[in-house]
Design a protein around this motif. Structure first.
Motif, PDB file in Angstrom:
ATOM      1  N   VAL A 134       1.740   7.610   5.330  1.00 17.63           N
ATOM      2  CA  VAL A 134       2.108   7.412   4.183  1.00 17.63           C
ATOM      3  C   VAL A 134       3.187   6.478   4.282  1.00 17.63           C
ATOM      4  CG1 VAL A 134       3.549   8.664   2.607  1.00 17.63           C
ATOM      5  CG2 VAL A 134       1.613   9.923   3.668  1.00 17.63           C
ATOM      6  N   LEU A 135       3.064   5.111   3.518  1.00 14.65           N
ATOM      7  CA  LEU A 135       3.795   4.102   3.392  1.00 14.65           C
ATOM      8  C   LEU A 135       4.865   4.350   2.317  1.00 14.65           C
ATOM      9  CD1 LEU A 135       1.144   1.614   4.104  1.00 14.65           C
ATOM     10  CD2 LEU A 135       2.793   2.047   5.934  1.00 14.65           C
ATOM     11  N   ALA A 136       4.511   4.867   1.165  1.00  8.74           N
ATOM     12  CA  ALA A 136       5.392   4.715   0.061  1.00  8.74           C
ATOM     13  C   ALA A 136       6.676   5.654   0.306  1.00  8.74           C
ATOM     14  CB  ALA A 136       4.604   5.365  -1.347  1.00  8.74           C
ATOM     15  N   GLU A 137       7.519   5.524  -0.420  1.00 11.03           N
ATOM     16  CA  GLU A 137       8.724   6.222  -0.552  1.00 11.03           C
ATOM     17  C   GLU A 137       9.081   7.100  -2.054  1.00 11.03           C
ATOM     18  OE1 GLU A 137      11.855   3.948   0.855  1.00 11.03           O
ATOM     19  OE2 GLU A 137      11.120   3.950   3.072  1.00 11.03           O
ATOM     20  N   PHE A 160       0.898  -1.404  -0.151  1.00  4.16           N
ATOM     21  CA  PHE A 160       0.031   0.070  -0.014  1.00  4.16           C
ATOM     22  C   PHE A 160       0.864   1.337   0.022  1.00  4.16           C
ATOM     23  CE2 PHE A 160      -2.768  -2.974   2.207  1.00  4.16           C
ATOM     24  CZ  PHE A 160      -3.893  -2.912   1.265  1.00  4.16           C
ATOM     25  N   ASP A 161       0.347   2.471  -0.674  1.00  4.67           N
ATOM     26  CA  ASP A 161       1.149   3.757  -0.388  1.00  4.67           C
ATOM     27  C   ASP A 161       0.599   4.422   0.543  1.00  4.67           C
ATOM     28  OD1 ASP A 161       2.454   3.349  -2.901  1.00  4.67           O
ATOM     29  OD2 ASP A 161       0.459   3.399  -4.081  1.00  4.67           O
ATOM     30  N   LEU A 162      -0.765   4.086   0.949  1.00  2.00           N
ATOM     31  CA  LEU A 162      -1.017   5.072   2.222  1.00  2.00           C
ATOM     32  C   LEU A 162      -2.144   4.161   3.087  1.00  2.00           C
ATOM     33  CD1 LEU A 162      -2.401   8.371   0.196  1.00  2.00           C
ATOM     34  CD2 LEU A 162      -1.033   8.410   2.451  1.00  2.00           C
ATOM     35  N   PHE A 163      -2.160   4.555   4.368  1.00  2.00           N
ATOM     36  CA  PHE A 163      -3.061   3.795   4.876  1.00  2.00           C
ATOM     37  C   PHE A 163      -3.967   4.465   5.852  1.00  2.00           C
ATOM     38  CE2 PHE A 163      -3.097   1.194   9.528  1.00  2.00           C
ATOM     39  CZ  PHE A 163      -4.326   0.636   9.151  1.00  2.00           C
ATOM     40  N   TYR A 164      -5.207   4.451   5.760  1.00  2.00           N
ATOM     41  CA  TYR A 164      -6.264   5.463   6.600  1.00  2.00           C
ATOM     42  C   TYR A 164      -6.850   4.474   7.539  1.00  2.00           C
ATOM     43  CZ  TYR A 164      -5.594   9.823   3.949  1.00  2.00           C
ATOM     44  OH  TYR A 164      -5.194  11.115   3.332  1.00  2.00           O
ATOM     45  N   ALA A 165      -6.361   4.756   8.866  1.00  2.00           N
ATOM     46  CA  ALA A 165      -6.950   3.683   9.765  1.00  2.00           C
ATOM     47  C   ALA A 165      -7.964   4.110  10.480  1.00  2.00           C
ATOM     48  CB  ALA A 165      -5.929   3.461  10.746  1.00  2.00           C
ATOM     49  N   ALA A 166      -8.868   3.417  11.189  1.00  2.00           N
ATOM     50  CA  ALA A 166      -9.831   3.820  12.064  1.00  2.00           C
ATOM     51  C   ALA A 166      -9.467   3.934  13.715  1.00  2.00           C
ATOM     52  CB  ALA A 166     -10.948   2.734  12.266  1.00  2.00           C
ATOM     53  N   ASP A 167      -7.993   3.988  13.882  1.00  2.00           N
ATOM     54  CA  ASP A 167      -7.577   4.354  15.040  1.00  2.00           C
ATOM     55  C   ASP A 167      -6.361   5.086  14.841  1.00  2.00           C
ATOM     56  OD1 ASP A 167      -5.910   2.363  14.674  1.00  2.00           O
ATOM     57  OD2 ASP A 167      -6.539   1.305  16.261  1.00  2.00           O
TER      58      ASP A 167
END
Length: 244
Positions: A204-207, A68-75
């Motif tokens: 943000v996970l991507a570089e 994944f490039d981005l992680f939108y979490a619920a916490d």
């Protein structure tokens, strides 16, 4: 908006151009992100590939290298854990969600639930499930209703249990009810002091080039106040959305 990818295929996808950002989205946020993706594509021409599901499940997948490039979490907890493990950039809160009791065909009252099955998300993996359990405990109903509780793997499945008639009531995300156009007389927004704040953070996970594109989207997302307001989200630090 149609989901572009299936979660099971993520692990076999090659790295693509930055016009196809891959975003893991907590189930409560998925209707919001679908609208965001439509607007973003119209404004920039950039396509977003969305996968919706449980924050806990996404956390485990990302920890094992899911692309994944981005992680939108619920916490805020799991993005912080990933950051602490040197995965991704520092996590940042983007919104606070609201929990609601949905009782189709009954007057919504957390203190007097209708007889039958009550749907919530799995508290061990889904932040909204944990908040639902806390709200029932606060109202003194957990011990009474626990035998009738049915658990969804995420808030999306909890919503479907009620929508399909397999549960008479459910503690779900306000955003889901707004997205589905549910009449306000069918649900009760749970007071924020009935559970821990649902502070939601992104990572943000991507570089490199992909990381720059992901950051640009995340900054654009933060400016879309009208969409977040439409779905009942508060911004961090307001409307009871305080850090604890």
């Amino acid at each position: 908006m149609r989901l572009v990818i299936a979660l099971l295929c993520l692990f076999c996808l090659p790295v693509q151009a930055t016009e196809n950002l891959r975003i893991a989205v907590a189930a409560n946020l998925l209707p919001v992100m679908e609208r965001m993706a439509d607007r973003y594509q119209r404004e920039t021409g950039i396509t977003l590939q969305l996968a919706g599901g449980s924050t806990g499940a996404f956390y485990e997948q990302i920890r094992r290298g899911a692309p994944f490039d981005l992680f939108y979490a619920a916490d805020a907890e799991r993005p912080a854990l990933l950051t602490a493990a040197s995965i991704g950039q520092p996590a940042r809160p983007y919104a606070c969600g609201r929990l609601a009791l949905w009782t189709p065909g009954h007057a919504p009252d957390l203190h007097q639930l209708p007889p039958g099955r009550i749907a919530i998300a799995q508290p061990d993996t889904a932040p909204y499930g944990r908040a639902a359990q806390q709200a029932l405990q606060h109202a003194g109903r957990w011990a009474v209703e626990r035998a009738d509780v049915v658990y969804g793997q995420d808030i999306g499945q909890a919503f479907q249990f009620v929508a399909s008639g397999n549960a008479v009531a459910g503690l779900v995300a306000l955003s889901q009810l707004r997205a589905a156009g549910i009449d306000a007389g069918q649900f009760q927004v749970i007071p924020v002091n009935h559970h821990a704040p649902l502070i939601q953070a992104r990572l943000v996970l991507a570089e490199g080039e992909r990381g720059a594109a992901a950051t640009a989207f995340a900054e654009w997302f933060d400016r879309q106040h009208d969409i977040l307001d439409d779905f009942g989200y508060a911004r961090p630090g307001e409307n009871g959305c305080a850090r604890r």
